[in-house]
Structure formats: structure tokens, C-alpha cells
Motif scaffolding. Structure first.
Motif, PDB file in Angstrom:
ATOM      1  N   VAL A  72      44.400   5.032  34.280  1.00 12.74           N
ATOM      2  CA  VAL A  72      44.331   5.098  35.746  1.00 12.74           C
ATOM      3  C   VAL A  72      43.354   4.029  36.237  1.00 12.74           C
ATOM      4  O   VAL A  72      42.212   3.952  35.752  1.00 12.74           O
ATOM      5  CB  VAL A  72      43.876   6.495  36.204  1.00 12.74           C
ATOM      6  N   ASN A  73      43.788   3.217  37.188  1.00 10.48           N
ATOM      7  CA  ASN A  73      42.944   2.128  37.651  1.00 10.48           C
ATOM      8  C   ASN A  73      41.928   2.599  38.703  1.00 10.48           C
ATOM      9  O   ASN A  73      41.876   3.778  39.062  1.00 10.48           O
ATOM     10  CB  ASN A  73      43.800   0.958  38.165  1.00 10.48           C
ATOM     11  N   GLU A  74      41.133   1.665  39.216  1.00 11.00           N
ATOM     12  CA  GLU A  74      40.059   2.012  40.153  1.00 11.00           C
ATOM     13  C   GLU A  74      40.585   2.524  41.487  1.00 11.00           C
ATOM     14  O   GLU A  74      39.829   3.121  42.269  1.00 11.00           O
ATOM     15  CB  GLU A  74      39.137   0.799  40.375  1.00 11.00           C
ATOM     16  N   LYS A  75      41.868   2.325  41.768  1.00 13.29           N
ATOM     17  CA  LYS A  75      42.474   2.840  42.998  1.00 13.29           C
ATOM     18  C   LYS A  75      43.131   4.205  42.796  1.00 13.29           C
ATOM     19  O   LYS A  75      43.768   4.732  43.698  1.00 13.29           O
ATOM     20  CB  LYS A  75      43.502   1.851  43.532  1.00 13.29           C
ATOM     21  N   GLY A  76      42.996   4.745  41.586  1.00 12.25           N
ATOM     22  CA  GLY A  76      43.580   6.048  41.315  1.00 12.25           C
ATOM     23  C   GLY A  76      45.065   6.006  41.016  1.00 12.25           C
ATOM     24  O   GLY A  76      45.746   7.037  41.099  1.00 12.25           O
ATOM     25  N   GLN A  77      45.571   4.829  40.649  1.00 13.85           N
ATOM     26  CA  GLN A  77      46.998   4.657  40.418  1.00 13.85           C
ATOM     27  C   GLN A  77      47.257   4.209  38.978  1.00 13.85           C
ATOM     28  O   GLN A  77      46.352   3.797  38.249  1.00 13.85           O
ATOM     29  CB  GLN A  77      47.568   3.624  41.397  1.00 13.85           C
ATOM     30  N   ILE A  78      48.536   4.277  38.587  1.00 14.54           N
ATOM     31  CA  ILE A  78      48.970   3.913  37.237  1.00 14.54           C
ATOM     32  C   ILE A  78      50.055   2.844  37.333  1.00 14.54           C
ATOM     33  O   ILE A  78      50.950   2.939  38.179  1.00 14.54           O
ATOM     34  CB  ILE A  78      49.526   5.133  36.491  1.00 14.54           C
ATOM     35  N   GLU A  79      49.971   1.863  36.469  1.00 14.23           N
ATOM     36  CA  GLU A  79      51.063   0.904  36.327  1.00 14.23           C
ATOM     37  C   GLU A  79      51.994   1.456  35.245  1.00 14.23           C
ATOM     38  O   GLU A  79      51.699   1.376  34.054  1.00 14.23           O
ATOM     39  CB  GLU A  79      50.536  -0.472  35.928  1.00 14.23           C
ATOM     40  N   PHE A  80      53.091   2.047  35.678  1.00  8.91           N
ATOM     41  CA  PHE A  80      53.962   2.757  34.754  1.00  8.91           C
ATOM     42  C   PHE A  80      54.693   1.795  33.820  1.00  8.91           C
ATOM     43  O   PHE A  80      54.948   0.651  34.153  1.00  8.91           O
ATOM     44  CB  PHE A  80      54.965   3.618  35.531  1.00  8.91           C
ATOM     45  N   GLY A  81      55.020   2.319  32.647  1.00  3.99           N
ATOM     46  CA  GLY A  81      55.730   1.539  31.648  1.00  3.99           C
ATOM     47  C   GLY A  81      54.996   1.574  30.326  1.00  3.99           C
ATOM     48  O   GLY A  81      54.158   2.456  30.071  1.00  3.99           O
ATOM     49  N   TYR A  82      55.295   0.611  29.477  1.00  7.85           N
ATOM     50  CA  TYR A  82      54.647   0.527  28.167  1.00  7.85           C
ATOM     51  C   TYR A  82      53.234   0.009  28.379  1.00  7.85           C
ATOM     52  O   TYR A  82      53.013  -0.935  29.140  1.00  7.85           O
ATOM     53  CB  TYR A  82      55.463  -0.362  27.242  1.00  7.85           C
ATOM     54  N   THR A  83      52.280   0.650  27.737  1.00  5.19           N
ATOM     55  CA  THR A  83      50.885   0.422  28.086  1.00  5.19           C
ATOM     56  C   THR A  83      50.017   0.284  26.842  1.00  5.19           C
ATOM     57  O   THR A  83      50.352   0.802  25.771  1.00  5.19           O
ATOM     58  CB  THR A  83      50.356   1.582  28.955  1.00  5.19           C
ATOM     59  N   ASN A  86      42.318   8.760  31.487  1.00  7.29           N
ATOM     60  CA  ASN A  86      41.331   9.241  32.457  1.00  7.29           C
ATOM     61  C   ASN A  86      42.026   9.945  33.625  1.00  7.29           C
ATOM     62  O   ASN A  86      42.003   9.491  34.770  1.00  7.29           O
ATOM     63  CB  ASN A  86      40.459   8.093  32.947  1.00  7.29           C
ATOM     64  N   HIS A  87      42.631  11.089  33.332  1.00  6.51           N
ATOM     65  CA  HIS A  87      43.528  11.759  34.273  1.00  6.51           C
ATOM     66  C   HIS A  87      42.818  12.234  35.543  1.00  6.51           C
ATOM     67  O   HIS A  87      43.436  12.302  36.613  1.00  6.51           O
ATOM     68  CB  HIS A  87      44.219  12.933  33.595  1.00  6.51           C
ATOM     69  N   LEU A  88      41.534  12.576  35.478  1.00  3.54           N
ATOM     70  CA  LEU A  88      40.843  13.070  36.665  1.00  3.54           C
ATOM     71  C   LEU A  88      40.621  11.970  37.699  1.00  3.54           C
ATOM     72  O   LEU A  88      40.325  12.267  38.867  1.00  3.54           O
ATOM     73  CB  LEU A  88      39.507  13.700  36.275  1.00  3.54           C
ATOM     74  N   ASP A  89      40.776  10.707  37.310  1.00  2.00           N
ATOM     75  CA  ASP A  89      40.669   9.606  38.262  1.00  2.00           C
ATOM     76  C   ASP A  89      41.973   9.361  39.017  1.00  2.00           C
ATOM     77  O   ASP A  89      41.996   8.552  39.958  1.00  2.00           O
ATOM     78  CB  ASP A  89      40.264   8.313  37.537  1.00  2.00           C
TER      79      ASP A  89
END
Length: 333
Positions: A5-16, A22-25
Motif C-alpha cells: 500500500v502506497n503513501e496515498k493508501g492505494q495499491i497498484e494492482f497486478g504482479y508485485t 501493510n494492510h492498515l495503511d
């Protein structure tokens, strides 16, 4: 360290390549866009780790499952020659004495109840398992994950506002020893192989999936493993992968054809590009039906034989009576 999870509380979906979940973020909201508090995020976050080990003597499956309202640990073993099956199942309310690491490749996941313990520690490209049950069953195993950079690591959307992260790896060498029913099995000498499934996320309230896993040695000595699934990570991505020794290959979507109510019948697994054509015939199963109102599960995991062909890199690989697993699972959590 790379965070999911990035600093904006979002995820770049896909292969990572994320190293920490850090799910609480995560900016988790309800269907009307109201942000959820951290305590509600904690309750909604589900996590599990499943490992299978097989060799010429036995097939073994084990898992730690944390659903917050309850945690679960199960272990089963099937002795191939004698067709002996034994299973153990433990449940704890509210995740008592259950710990799950937020790092797929670092830290400890464990479950303890009475004198029974299953602990899985990921450290320095190995996954170390300690199992002790009060009936004398024990396992000390080290799974070689020196190709962990070739694991399938994927995060995809789940429902309106959730997501699922999963990391899979198959056909990994195992060292150590199993003690079961007064017999000792040295794992390296038996050429034991392992598959690992580390999954977590804000999953759909009700979900279901089909899954298949194989770890085997081909006639030429190469290790072949695969992970196949339908029903969970299919919002633009899939968790279908093949490993040959330390190399990793993505494959197309796979259709699972089977009769849920005729368990003795053959399963058919065919990829959309027809490069993978397999059948599966069950030899036994581990099943559980649980309905605790808030959470429920109708779980059927079968062990048996895969047969068929996989076309990969201009090579046609024959699968002949290779022991593996398939699963049909409904969950409410």
C-alpha cells in the motif's frame, strides 16, 4: 522495503514485488464511501498460509488460517503405499495464540493450542517448519526458497472495495525429518518437494474458488510445479504459473470441469490456449464444513493423480500419475 500500500493508501494492482503487506495503511471504505476505522480493518482482514509436502512415501498438507473471529490450524497426511489417512484440526476463538507475519518472505506465522504447535518461519530464502502434536507427530523441515524472486506474487481487486494478495511457489526441495506413526522419513533422501501458498486481504464476504497444485520430478530429473486457480484473482490477472526447476512461466486462464456431487469422477483442467490439458483422479480427500454464522466454510481438498500434457517453450511435457492436489472451496468471512 517495498510496501504493498502506497503513501496515498492505494495499491497498484497486478504482479508485485512488495515485501510487506501493510494492510492498515489501505484506504478501505464501505459501499457508501465512508472510511473504515483501523479496528474494523483488523476484523475484515483475513490471512492464511498453506504448505504441502510430498514424496514417494506420503502427501502432507498443513495450514494456519486467521479469520479474526476464529483461527484454524489443520494438518493431514496420506501414506501412499498403505493408503493410510490421518488428519488433525484445531480451532481457536478470536485468533488466540495465533500469529501471522505481514511479510510473505520474512517472519513467523504460528498456531498453538495446548501441546500442539505449528510454526512457519520465513528467513534468508528458506521457510522453516516446526510441527509438534501431543500424539507424537512431529516435523522439522526447511524448504529451499532460493528462487523466491521467481514466486508468483499478485494483488488483485476483490468485490467493490477489497483486494487479495497471494504469493505461490511450487516444486521446492525440502530438508529435514518427519516422524509419523512410529516411522521416520528423512525428507532430503526421499526427494521431498513442497508448495507454498501465502495469501491475505480484504476478501469478498462470500467467495469460492477452484485450485490445483503439483510438485513432482520428471523422468529426466527436473522439478516441475504448478499453481492453477479460478474464482479469486481474475480481475485482469491470474495466478496460473508453472515452475521448472528454478524458472517461472505464466500460463493462460484455466477452466476446471468437474461434478461437485460425484466426487469419484475425473476432473478436467484445460487452459484457454489449450497448452495445458490435464486430468485429475482423486485418491482421497480432506473435507470440512463449518458454519459459525459470522463465518462459514465448505472445504474439499482432494489428493490424487494428474495426467496429461503441458506445452511450454516448444516442448511437450508429459504428466504421468503425478501426485498433487485440487480444491473446491466456498467461504464466508
Amino acid at each position: 522495503m517495498s510496501y504493498l500500500v502506497n503513501e496515498k493508501g492505494q495499491i497498484e494492482f497486478g504482479y508485485t514485488s512488495a515485501k510487506k503487506i501493510n494492510h492498515l495503511d489501505y484506504d478501505l471504505r464501505n459501499a457508501m464511501d465512508k472510511p473504515l476505522s483501523n479496528w474494523r480493518k483488523k476484523l475484515k482482514f483475513n490471512q492464511f498460509q498453506f504448505i504441502s509436502i510430498n514424496c514417494e512415501d506420503f502427501i502432507m498438507g498443513m495450514a494456519v488460517v486467521d479469520l479474526k473471529y476464529a483461527s484454524n490450524c489443520f494438518i493431514y497426511l496420506y501414506h501412499i503405499k498403505s493408503q493410510t489417512f490421518e488428519e488433525f484440526d484445531f480451532i481457536q476463538a478470536f485468533g488466540i495464540k495465533t500469529h501471522m507475519s505481514p511479510h510473505p518472505n520474512k517472519g513467523v506465522s504460528s498456531f498453538a493450542k495446548g501441546n500442539n504447535l505449528l510454526q512457519i518461519e520465513a528467513l534468508n530464502q528458506t521457510r522453516n517448519i516446526t510441527l509438534r502434536l501431543d500424539n507424537g507427530l512431529s516435523l522439522e523441515a526447511i524448504i529451499d526458497e532460493s528462487n523466491s524472486d521467481r514466486a508468483l506474487s499478485l494483488c488483485s481487486k476483490a468485490g467493490y472495495n477489497g483486494w487479495v494478495y497471494t504469493q505461490k511457489l511450487a516444486a521446492r526441495p525440502v530438508h529435514g525429518q518427519l516422524n509419523w506413526q512410529s516411522n521416520t522419513y528423512p525428507l532430503e533422501a526421499r526427494k521431498a518437494l513442497a508448495s507454498i501458498d501465502w495469501s491475505a486481504g480484504f476478501m469478498r464476504r462470500e467467495t469460492s474458488w477452484h485450485w490445483a497444485s503439483l510438485s513432482t520430478c520428471l523422468s529426466d530429473g527436473r522439478r516441475l510445479g504448478f499453481n492453477l486457480a479460478s474464482g479469486v484473482n481474475e480481475t485482469g490477472f491470474s495466478e496460473n504459473a508453472i515452475w521448472i526447476d528454478d524458472e517461472y512461466y505464466k500460463i493462460d486462464m484455466v477452466d476446471f470441469k468437474f461434478d461437485r456431487y460425484q466426487e469419484s469422477q475425473t476432473w478436467y483442467l484445460i487452459s484457454n490456449d489449450t497448452k495445458l490439458k490435464l486430468t485429475f483422479d482423486r485418491q482421497g480427500k480432506r473435507a470440512q464444513k463449518m458454519n459459525l454464522i459470522l463465518i462459514a466454510s465448505n472445504f474439499r481438498q482432494f489428493f490424487g493423480h494428474f495426467n496429461g500434457t503441458i506445452k511450454l517453450n516448444n516442448e511437450s511435457i508429459e504428466i504421468n500419475n503425478a501426485w498433487g492436489l485440487v480444491e473446491d472451496h466456498y467461504a464466508k468471512w
